[in-house]
Design a protein around this motif. Structure first.
Motif, short mmCIF file in Angstrom:
data_model
loop_
_atom_site.label_atom_id
_atom_site.label_comp_id
_atom_site.label_asym_id
_atom_site.label_seq_id
_atom_site.Cartn_x
_atom_site.Cartn_y
_atom_site.Cartn_z
N HIS A 124 0.84 -1.20 0.00
CA HIS A 124 0.00 0.00 0.00
C HIS A 124 0.86 1.23 0.00
CE1 HIS A 124 -3.99 -1.77 0.83
NE2 HIS A 124 -3.20 -2.80 1.09
N HIS A 125 0.50 2.17 -0.85
CA HIS A 125 1.20 3.46 -0.84
C HIS A 125 0.37 4.40 0.01
CE1 HIS A 125 3.99 2.51 -4.14
NE2 HIS A 125 3.03 1.67 -4.46
N SER A 126 0.94 4.86 1.07
CA SER A 126 0.16 5.75 1.91
C SER A 126 0.20 7.15 1.31
CB SER A 126 0.72 5.76 3.33
OG SER A 126 1.87 6.57 3.32
N HIS A 127 -0.52 8.01 1.92
CA HIS A 127 -0.64 9.38 1.49
C HIS A 127 0.73 10.04 1.29
CE1 HIS A 127 -2.73 12.98 0.74
NE2 HIS A 127 -2.20 13.62 1.79
N HIS A 128 1.64 9.73 2.21
CA HIS A 128 2.96 10.37 2.13
C HIS A 128 3.97 9.46 1.47
CE1 HIS A 128 1.38 13.60 4.47
NE2 HIS A 128 0.89 12.70 5.33
N SER A 129 3.44 8.67 0.56
CA SER A 129 4.22 7.70 -0.24
C SER A 129 5.13 6.81 0.60
CB SER A 129 4.97 8.37 -1.38
OG SER A 129 5.97 9.19 -0.90
N GLU A 130 4.65 6.48 1.76
CA GLU A 130 5.35 5.48 2.56
C GLU A 130 4.76 4.12 2.17
OE1 GLU A 130 6.28 4.81 7.25
OE2 GLU A 130 5.05 6.49 6.63
N LEU A 131 5.61 3.10 2.08
CA LEU A 131 5.09 1.79 1.68
C LEU A 131 4.73 0.98 2.91
CD1 LEU A 131 7.56 0.62 -1.12
CD2 LEU A 131 5.38 1.82 -1.35
N SER A 132 3.59 0.29 2.86
CA SER A 132 3.34 -0.69 3.91
C SER A 132 2.99 -2.02 3.26
CB SER A 132 2.23 -0.23 4.85
OG SER A 132 1.03 -0.15 4.13
N VAL A 133 3.50 -3.07 3.86
CA VAL A 133 3.36 -4.40 3.26
C VAL A 133 2.42 -5.24 4.11
CG1 VAL A 133 4.61 -6.51 2.69
CG2 VAL A 133 5.65 -4.29 2.27
N ILE A 134 1.43 -5.86 3.47
CA ILE A 134 0.59 -6.80 4.22
C ILE A 134 0.48 -8.11 3.45
CG2 ILE A 134 -0.84 -5.09 5.44
CD1 ILE A 134 -2.98 -5.74 3.21
N GLU A 135 0.21 -9.19 4.17
CA GLU A 135 -0.03 -10.47 3.53
C GLU A 135 -1.38 -10.41 2.86
OE1 GLU A 135 1.99 -10.85 6.37
OE2 GLU A 135 3.49 -11.64 4.98
N LYS A 136 -1.43 -10.70 1.60
CA LYS A 136 -2.72 -10.60 0.93
C LYS A 136 -2.87 -11.70 -0.11
CE LYS A 136 -5.80 -7.37 -1.27
NZ LYS A 136 -5.88 -6.16 -2.06
N PHE A 137 -4.07 -12.20 -0.24
CA PHE A 137 -4.36 -13.25 -1.22
C PHE A 137 -5.85 -13.14 -1.54
CE2 PHE A 137 -5.25 -17.95 -1.87
CZ PHE A 137 -4.61 -18.03 -3.10
N THR A 138 -6.17 -12.80 -2.75
CA THR A 138 -7.58 -12.56 -3.08
C THR A 138 -8.19 -13.79 -3.73
OG1 THR A 138 -7.08 -11.82 -5.30
CG2 THR A 138 -7.05 -10.14 -3.57
N SER A 139 -9.53 -13.78 -3.79
CA SER A 139 -10.20 -14.93 -4.40
C SER A 139 -9.84 -15.04 -5.88
CB SER A 139 -11.71 -14.83 -4.21
OG SER A 139 -12.18 -13.63 -4.77
N SER A 140 -9.63 -13.89 -6.53
CA SER A 140 -9.28 -14.04 -7.95
C SER A 140 -7.88 -14.61 -8.12
CB SER A 140 -9.46 -12.74 -8.71
OG SER A 140 -8.68 -11.76 -8.12
N GLN A 141 -6.99 -14.33 -7.17
CA GLN A 141 -5.66 -14.95 -7.24
C GLN A 141 -5.75 -16.46 -7.01
OE1 GLN A 141 -3.89 -12.31 -4.29
NE2 GLN A 141 -2.37 -11.65 -5.80
N LEU A 142 -6.70 -16.84 -6.14
CA LEU A 142 -6.89 -18.27 -5.90
C LEU A 142 -7.45 -18.94 -7.15
CD1 LEU A 142 -7.32 -20.85 -4.09
CD2 LEU A 142 -9.55 -19.91 -3.50
N ILE A 143 -8.45 -18.29 -7.73
CA ILE A 143 -9.24 -18.97 -8.74
C ILE A 143 -8.65 -18.92 -10.13
CG2 ILE A 143 -11.51 -18.92 -9.88
CD1 ILE A 143 -12.64 -18.33 -7.09
N GLN A 144 -8.06 -17.83 -10.51
CA GLN A 144 -7.59 -17.76 -11.89
C GLN A 144 -6.24 -17.08 -12.05
OE1 GLN A 144 -10.60 -17.38 -14.69
NE2 GLN A 144 -9.37 -16.44 -16.29
N GLY A 145 -5.43 -17.61 -12.96
CA GLY A 145 -4.14 -17.00 -13.24
C GLY A 145 -3.94 -16.92 -14.74
N GLU A 146 -2.93 -16.18 -15.13
CA GLU A 146 -2.69 -16.05 -16.57
C GLU A 146 -1.21 -16.17 -16.87
OE1 GLU A 146 -3.68 -13.02 -20.25
OE2 GLU A 146 -4.41 -12.55 -18.27
N PRO A 147 -0.68 -17.40 -16.78
CA PRO A 147 0.72 -17.55 -17.16
C PRO A 147 0.82 -17.43 -18.68
CG PRO A 147 -0.23 -19.69 -16.64
CD PRO A 147 -1.33 -18.68 -16.50
N ASP A 148 1.98 -17.10 -19.15
CA ASP A 148 2.18 -17.00 -20.58
C ASP A 148 2.19 -18.41 -21.18
OD1 ASP A 148 2.88 -16.42 -23.10
OD2 ASP A 148 4.94 -15.81 -22.65
#
Ligand code: ADP
Ligand code: MG
Length: 736
Positions: free
Chosen positions: A113-137
């Motif tokens: 996440h880019h905060s207002h003052h362009s500070e980066l914050s990192v969180i563990e994240k995994f969405t349902s679309s990442q679970l369900i579908q991918g697009e490898p070449d």
């Protein structure tokens, strides 16, 4: 002894001894405590999800429908929590492209996440679309020409019927999401998609038939698979001096050892300690992944072993077999061993297969190939047996083609594995039973104890089938069929998909034939009449004799069974519209997919043999030829200095020199011949023409060059031969 070889042998032996004393790293807990700890399947979903979300997941699984967004989100959340808790940092869509291996592309579980003052914050994240579908070449996966008509885009989609798992390798832990892989227009680009289609079709066609038999409430039929996996284990120190083995998976030269498998003492013999430690380590990982491996033992050839799991639902069993092969390879390396899954790593001793034990069960969990205890179950058993016989009878050609590969060519029909002609072995007892049904004869007393077919009182069919026929490619073994012709390195998906499709079609035919016979007649009577006519029709596929004999080849030809003695012949079946029509009719494969598979298989065959040819040529030129040259020049020097010797001795040395010169006279032309054959192949564009040319010119050139290299190995002094010998690679276990 040659310095390098000697060192390799020394290292291998000390490694063997080290393992005799090492304590195994296997957990002291009972297996049940850690079984499945690295996998996340339906049981875990039930535990972690809300009741509604879990019900929704089951519903979409049963109906093959898309998951609702809410449920998908909920699943992604529990999967992420579980994975991150286990220490996984990345996830990947894990799928099986047509190479037969697996593919993965890793992404980290992070979102920034880019905060207002362009500070980066990192969180563990995994969405349902990442679970369900991918697009490898998709462009770098084999597609057999499909890409020319379609875009290079490929998509992966989660297969929720197979458990998710965490793969631990070195310091990494990755969540693997079993996926299908398909193109923009829904065309399958993988092995799993057609397999899943085939399990749907067989369920539908089997249910229709079972309903006619009286099982009116059956809703689903599931296929089961237990895949026995054979493999070789060789010390890594030897392999590092064998470019042929590390580049192609098999030895391209090497004289056979005096001690092969003639004593038949390896099979079921004591497993060497080092190997047992490896097995225990591999099994620990497999148990953690939720793979129920059960049996381990030595196989027929020295340094050959087998691992067999408890059978599972077909789709899961296939994923698990592929994962098992990868685990064996990976864990072997940790033990300083190389696991060879190739069908024929060493000439002169047995090759490796993958016996695919296959059956079908109804939704009550009853195995439909298990002779039952009630008359109804037995009649059902016989009817299903008749269906399967008809399936193999009608599609023996495509079943044959589905197991063809460059590796399997060394095995099939080589008096160690099933012949290349597909037939079915039922065992004496069942043969008797079918005979008496066919001829409306009284059963022999022995069979009568087991099965009484006096129509109203159908019998108890014995479960104990002790007679076995190792020469049969497709054998009934008590409560399942064993497709033994499958090669050890193959993804079992393809032959299982073809088998399912063949059986689906046979169920469909059976329903169509039986339906009118049921009108106005006693059901059991009608079913038995149908069984009678069906087994008569498919009779030529049954064979109980010696599959290795030449007589069988003649007999099979007379019977009109499809015969393809090598892969190039077998692949042609895929190009014959009449032979593959059933796959299209059942919509298990589209015309385009089939054509692409045909291409992919032929291309893979060509590439494997071309590679072998080049590696052998290289070894012959850069390793073998210089060694025989050095040997010759030494001998000539010696001869120059021995004029003091008696005439007789000189004569003997002269004769000996003649023999050595003969070796060179064989080797050099063989090198030229192979060089030429490779050039011809390289200049042939069309893959089918290339395959023909490989069969006719390249393979014989490979064989003759190998032969002259092996003769040199046998004549050269032990100290001038640098390539580890068969005896060292296969038998040095016995030195510790
Ligand atoms: P066998 O004595 O015929 O080798 P096993 O019971 O040892 O029989 O089984 C060999 C393999 O067959 C194992 O992997 C086993 O799980 C599998 N198997 C047993 N029953 C079935 C079935 N109903 N469907 C699929 N595979 C099965
Ligand atoms: Mg076996």
């Amino acid at each position: 002894m040659h310095q390098q070889r000697f060192l390799a042998l020394q290292k291998a032996i000390s490694k063997n001894s080290a393992h005799l004393n090492s304590t195994s790293q296997v957990p002291s807990e009972p297996i049940s405590h850690y079984f499945g700890s690295h996998s996340f399947g339906l049981g875990n979903m039930r535990e972690k999800l809300s009741k509604e979300a879990y019900q929704d997941l089951l519903w979409s699984l049963d109906h093959g429908k898309k998951l609702s967004k809410d449920t998908a989100d909920a699943i992604a959340l529990v999967v992420k929590d579980w994975s991150v808790n286990q220490g996984a940092t990345h996830f990947c869509h894990w799928f099986q492209p047509m190479t037969g291996l697996t593919a993965e592309k890793h992404d980290a579980f992070v979102s920034i996440h880019h905060s207002h003052h362009s500070e980066l914050s990192v969180i563990e994240k995994f969405t349902s679309s990442q679970l369900i579908q991918g697009e490898p070449d998709a462009s770098s996966f084999p597609n057999g020409g499909m890409r020319s008509t379609f875009e290079a885009r490929g998509y992966t989609a989660w297969d929720p019927s197979s458990p998710l798992f965490i793969l631990e390798d070195g310091n990494t832990k990755t969540l693997c999401i079993p996926c299908v892989f398909f193109g923009y227009h829904g065309q399958a680009l993988d092995m799993k998609t057609p397999l899943l289609r085939s399990t749907e079709v067989i369920s539908q066609k089997a249910c229709e038939f079972l309903k006619l038999l009286g099982d009116i409430d059956v809703k689903r039929v599931n296929c089961t698979l237990g895949a026995e996996q054979e493999y070789f284990l060789i010390d890594k120190n030897f392999i590092s001096l064998r470019p042929d083995i590390y580049m192609t998976g098999r030895s391209l030269l090497g004289a056979t050892t005096a001690r092969g498998q003639q004593f038949e003492d390896h099979y079921f013999g004591a497993i060497p300690t080092r190997v047992k430690n490896f097995m225990a380590d591999a099994e620990k990982e497999l148990f953690q992944l939720g793979i129920p491996v059960k049996t381990r033992h030595n196989e027929v050839a020295p340094s050959q072993f087998e691992l067999a799991p408890i059978f599972e639902d077909l789709n899961i069993a296939v994923d698990h077999n592929v994962l098992t092969m990868e685990t064996l390879r990976r864990v072997a390396l940790k033990h300083g061993l190389i696991c060879l899954l190739h069908e024929k790593p060493f000439a002169g001793v047995n090759g490796s297969g993958k016996h695919c034990n296959w059956s079908i069960a109804n939704d009550k969990g009853e195995n439909l190939l298990e002779p039952g205890s009630t008359p109804h179950q037995n009649l059902r058993f016989l009817a299903i047996l008749a269906v399967i016989l008809n399936a193999v009878y009608r599609h023996a050609d495509i079943l044959r083609a589905s197991i063809a590969s460059a590796g399997n060519d060394h095995r099939l029909g080589a008096n160690e594995a099933p012949p290349a002609i597909i037939s079915v072995f039922l065992g004496g007892l069942l043969d008797d039973i079918l005979e008496s049904i066919e001829h409306k004869r009284e059963l022999k007393a022995s069979a009568k104890e087991i099965i009484d077919l006096g129509i109203s009182k159908i019998p108890d069919v014995s479960k104990d089938y002790t007679d076995r026929n190792r020469t049969s490619p497709f054998a009934f073994t008590g409560n399942k069929f064993e497709f033994r012709a499958v090669g050890s390195s193959a993804n079992p998906s393809y032959p299982m998909m073809i088998l399912n499709a063949a059986v689906s079609e046979a169920f469909d035919i059976a329903s169509k034939e039986l339906k009118p016979m049921l009108v106005n007649s006693d059901r059991d009577e009608a079913i038995l009449n149908w069984v009678r006519s069906s087994i008569q029709n498919s009779k030529t596929i049954r064979f109980a004799g010696n599959g290795y004999s030449d007589d069988w080849k003649l007999e099979a030809k007379k019977r009109g069974l499809p015969i393809a003695s090598n892969s190039v012949e077998a692949f042609k079946f895929f190009g014959d519209h009449d032979r593959v029509k059933f796959l299209l009719d059942l919509k298990v494969l589209s015309k385009e997919e089939l054509e692409s598979h045909h291409h992919i298989f032929v291309e893979k065959y060509n590439k494997s043999i071309e590679l072998e040819a080049k590696v052998l040529l290289d070894m012959a030129q850069t390793i073998v030829a210089p060694q025989i040259e050095r040997h010759l020049s030494k001998k000539i020097q010696l001869l120059g200095a021995i004029s003091q010797l008696s005439a007789r001795t000189q004569e003997l040395y002269q004769a000996d020199l003649e023999k050595d010169q003969q070796l060179v006279q064989n080797l050099l032309p063989a090198i030229s011949e192979l060089t030429l054959a490779i050039q011809t192949i390289e200049n042939t564009e069309n893959i089918f023409a290339k395959a023909e040319s490989i069969m006719k010119a390249l393979k014989p050139a490979i064989d003759s060059l190998r032969d002259s290299c092996d003769q040199i190995e046998l004549r050269l002094s032990d100290e001038s031969w640098s390539i580890p010998k068969y005896r060292e690679m296969l038998l040095s276990h016995s030195l510790t």
